[in-house]
Design a protein around this motif. Structure first.
Motif, mmCIF file in Angstrom:
data_model
loop_
_atom_site.group_PDB
_atom_site.id
_atom_site.type_symbol
_atom_site.label_atom_id
_atom_site.label_comp_id
_atom_site.label_asym_id
_atom_site.label_seq_id
_atom_site.Cartn_x
_atom_site.Cartn_y
_atom_site.Cartn_z
ATOM 1 N N GLY A 21 10.728 7.094 -4.300
ATOM 2 C CA GLY A 21 9.738 8.158 -4.203
ATOM 3 C C GLY A 21 8.425 7.932 -4.904
ATOM 4 O O GLY A 21 7.672 8.888 -5.118
ATOM 5 N N ASN A 22 8.096 6.712 -5.273
ATOM 6 C CA ASN A 22 6.769 6.459 -5.833
ATOM 7 C C ASN A 22 5.714 6.532 -4.730
ATOM 8 O O ASN A 22 5.946 6.105 -3.604
ATOM 9 C CB ASN A 22 6.724 5.078 -6.487
ATOM 10 N N ARG A 23 4.554 7.057 -5.074
ATOM 11 C CA ARG A 23 3.458 7.220 -4.108
ATOM 12 C C ARG A 23 2.208 6.554 -4.675
ATOM 13 O O ARG A 23 1.734 6.933 -5.760
ATOM 14 C CB ARG A 23 3.207 8.701 -3.835
ATOM 15 N N PHE A 44 -1.385 -5.272 -3.525
ATOM 16 C CA PHE A 44 -0.174 -4.602 -4.001
ATOM 17 C C PHE A 44 1.038 -5.459 -3.644
ATOM 18 O O PHE A 44 1.256 -5.797 -2.481
ATOM 19 C CB PHE A 44 -0.021 -3.227 -3.355
ATOM 20 N N LEU A 45 1.843 -5.788 -4.648
ATOM 21 C CA LEU A 45 3.045 -6.600 -4.477
ATOM 22 C C LEU A 45 4.264 -5.761 -4.840
ATOM 23 O O LEU A 45 4.385 -5.290 -5.982
ATOM 24 C CB LEU A 45 2.970 -7.844 -5.359
ATOM 25 N N PHE A 46 5.162 -5.564 -3.882
ATOM 26 C CA PHE A 46 6.396 -4.813 -4.098
ATOM 27 C C PHE A 46 7.568 -5.766 -3.936
ATOM 28 O O PHE A 46 7.762 -6.349 -2.868
ATOM 29 C CB PHE A 46 6.507 -3.669 -3.088
ATOM 30 N N GLU A 47 8.367 -5.926 -4.989
ATOM 31 C CA GLU A 47 9.552 -6.766 -4.960
ATOM 32 C C GLU A 47 10.781 -5.919 -5.284
ATOM 33 O O GLU A 47 10.813 -5.229 -6.315
ATOM 34 C CB GLU A 47 9.433 -7.905 -5.968
ATOM 35 N N SER A 48 11.767 -5.967 -4.395
ATOM 36 C CA SER A 48 13.009 -5.199 -4.589
ATOM 37 C C SER A 48 12.698 -3.730 -4.903
ATOM 38 O O SER A 48 13.317 -3.121 -5.778
ATOM 39 C CB SER A 48 13.847 -5.819 -5.713
ATOM 40 N N SER A 49 11.740 -3.187 -4.189
ATOM 41 C CA SER A 49 11.269 -1.821 -4.437
ATOM 42 C C SER A 49 11.275 -1.047 -3.124
ATOM 43 O O SER A 49 10.484 -1.334 -2.229
ATOM 44 C CB SER A 49 9.857 -1.833 -5.041
ATOM 45 N N ASP A 51 11.802 2.697 -0.645
ATOM 46 C CA ASP A 51 11.588 4.146 -0.501
ATOM 47 C C ASP A 51 10.331 4.639 -1.207
ATOM 48 O O ASP A 51 10.315 5.696 -1.840
ATOM 49 C CB ASP A 51 12.814 4.916 -1.022
ATOM 50 N N ASN A 52 9.248 3.864 -1.069
ATOM 51 C CA ASN A 52 7.963 4.239 -1.641
ATOM 52 C C ASN A 52 6.934 4.470 -0.534
ATOM 53 O O ASN A 52 7.128 4.056 0.607
ATOM 54 C CB ASN A 52 7.467 3.142 -2.585
ATOM 55 N N ALA A 53 5.830 5.114 -0.875
ATOM 56 C CA ALA A 53 4.735 5.377 0.061
ATOM 57 C C ALA A 53 3.457 4.743 -0.473
ATOM 58 O O ALA A 53 3.064 4.982 -1.626
ATOM 59 C CB ALA A 53 4.543 6.876 0.261
ATOM 60 N N ILE A 54 2.800 3.961 0.379
ATOM 61 C CA ILE A 54 1.530 3.307 0.047
ATOM 62 C C ILE A 54 0.520 3.823 1.053
ATOM 63 O O ILE A 54 0.495 3.385 2.209
ATOM 64 C CB ILE A 54 1.676 1.778 0.119
ATOM 65 N N ASN A 76 9.981 1.425 3.061
ATOM 66 C CA ASN A 76 8.687 1.840 2.538
ATOM 67 C C ASN A 76 7.769 2.271 3.682
ATOM 68 O O ASN A 76 7.917 1.829 4.821
ATOM 69 C CB ASN A 76 8.041 0.690 1.760
ATOM 70 N N ARG A 77 6.816 3.131 3.356
ATOM 71 C CA ARG A 77 5.827 3.588 4.334
ATOM 72 C C ARG A 77 4.447 3.105 3.903
ATOM 73 O O ARG A 77 4.013 3.366 2.774
ATOM 74 C CB ARG A 77 5.844 5.109 4.457
ATOM 75 N N VAL A 78 3.758 2.431 4.809
ATOM 76 C CA VAL A 78 2.408 1.909 4.579
ATOM 77 C C VAL A 78 1.512 2.583 5.609
ATOM 78 O O VAL A 78 1.565 2.267 6.797
ATOM 79 C CB VAL A 78 2.378 0.377 4.723
ATOM 80 N N GLU A 79 0.681 3.509 5.188
ATOM 81 C CA GLU A 79 -0.040 4.350 6.149
ATOM 82 C C GLU A 79 -1.478 4.615 5.717
ATOM 83 O O GLU A 79 -1.756 4.931 4.554
ATOM 84 C CB GLU A 79 0.681 5.687 6.307
#
Length: 266
Positions: A21-23, A44-49, A51-54, A76-79
């Motif tokens: 749930g990080n946004r 932005f680098l997401f590793e093993s992360s 259910d987040n929103a970017i 993850n959502r990238v929008e």
């Protein structure tokens, strides 16, 4: 939210094991280093992360990918992000499933606007991926939906579905006026024993016009239906056969005219 990342040498933001749930919203990233002796890294680098929103971030001149999701960063959502002149792809998803990539702008990157690599069951919807080496590029990625994207005017292929990518739906995209092919589907999708079509991709309702090579190119076992391929320099639709037997499945409604090859389709 609403931060300025200016001239960082490393990634502007690195999320590691950050799930739930990080946004990340409304930030601006300028990747040009303050010290010219150093190069910047990605945005932005997401590793093993997971259910987040970017959402609704802006970034330019990153030294690597604008947004990179990797190492099991699922769902993850990238929008609504705007990515310009990234040093790699605008958005890259590696070894991560269930991503939603929606309504982003990714222009003049060093790689594709959106890359899926070993990334399954994701949605790439309504993105503007013009003016890159490739618009959307899938590598060993299956069960994805690629829909409503604008991949016009790229230096290479508009949309490329690489070998090992199966059961994808490529629907209602624009892939015109590129310097190569409009849409390419590589690798046969055939049963190894019977040679019958198996797990092919569906290419439907797309527009691939005015490209400097072919409009649509597909290997055996994939389904083409309702696509328009006009005024390309080569073939309108080039449908490969495997050993002269099984070929592309013609779902009907495909049109081709004014292409460089007089037969229009092969």
């Amino acid at each position: 939210e609403d931060n300025l990342f200016d001239g960082n040498i490393g990634a502007a933001l690195h999320a590691l094991d950050a799930g739930g749930g990080n946004r990340i919203e409304g930030n601006e990233v300028n990747g040009i280093p303050i010290d010219p002796n150093f190069d910047s890294d990605g945005g932005f680098l997401f590793e093993s992360s997971s259910d987040n929103a970017i959402v609704r971030n802006r970034m330019t001149q990153t030294g690597d990918a604008g947004i990179l999701l990797t190492l099991g960063s699922h769902r993850n959502r990238v929008e609504g992000n705007v990515l310009t002149a990234t040093g790699d792809a605008g958005v890259t998803v590696e070894d991560s499933d269930g991503t939603e990539i929606i309504d982003n702008v990714s222009h003049i990157g060093s790689d594709a606007g959106v890359v899926l690599s070993a990334a399954n069951d994701s949605v790439v919807l309504d993105n503007d991926v013009r003016f890159n080496p490739t618009g959307v590029d899938l590598e060993n990625s299956s069960g994805n939906r690629i829909e409503g994207n604008d991949a016009d005017g790229n230096d290479g292929t508009g949309i490329e579905i690489g070998d090992g990518s199966l059961r994808n739906h490529v629907v209602d995209n624009d892939a015109s006026n590129t310097n190569a092919d409009g849409i390419v589907v590589q690798g046969d999708a055939l049963h190894p024993l019977t040679g019958d079509p198996l797990d092919g991709n569906v290419i439907a309702g797309n527009r691939a016009n005015g490209n400097l090579s072919d409009g649509i190119v597909a290997d055996a076992g994939h389904r083409l239906e309702g696509n328009a391929a006009h005024h390309n320099a080569g073939w309108g639709i080039q449908a490969e056969a495997a050993g002269g037997d099984a070929g592309v499945i013609d779902g009907g409604g495909n049109t081709a005219s004014g292409n460089g090859e007089l037969l229009q389709c092969e």
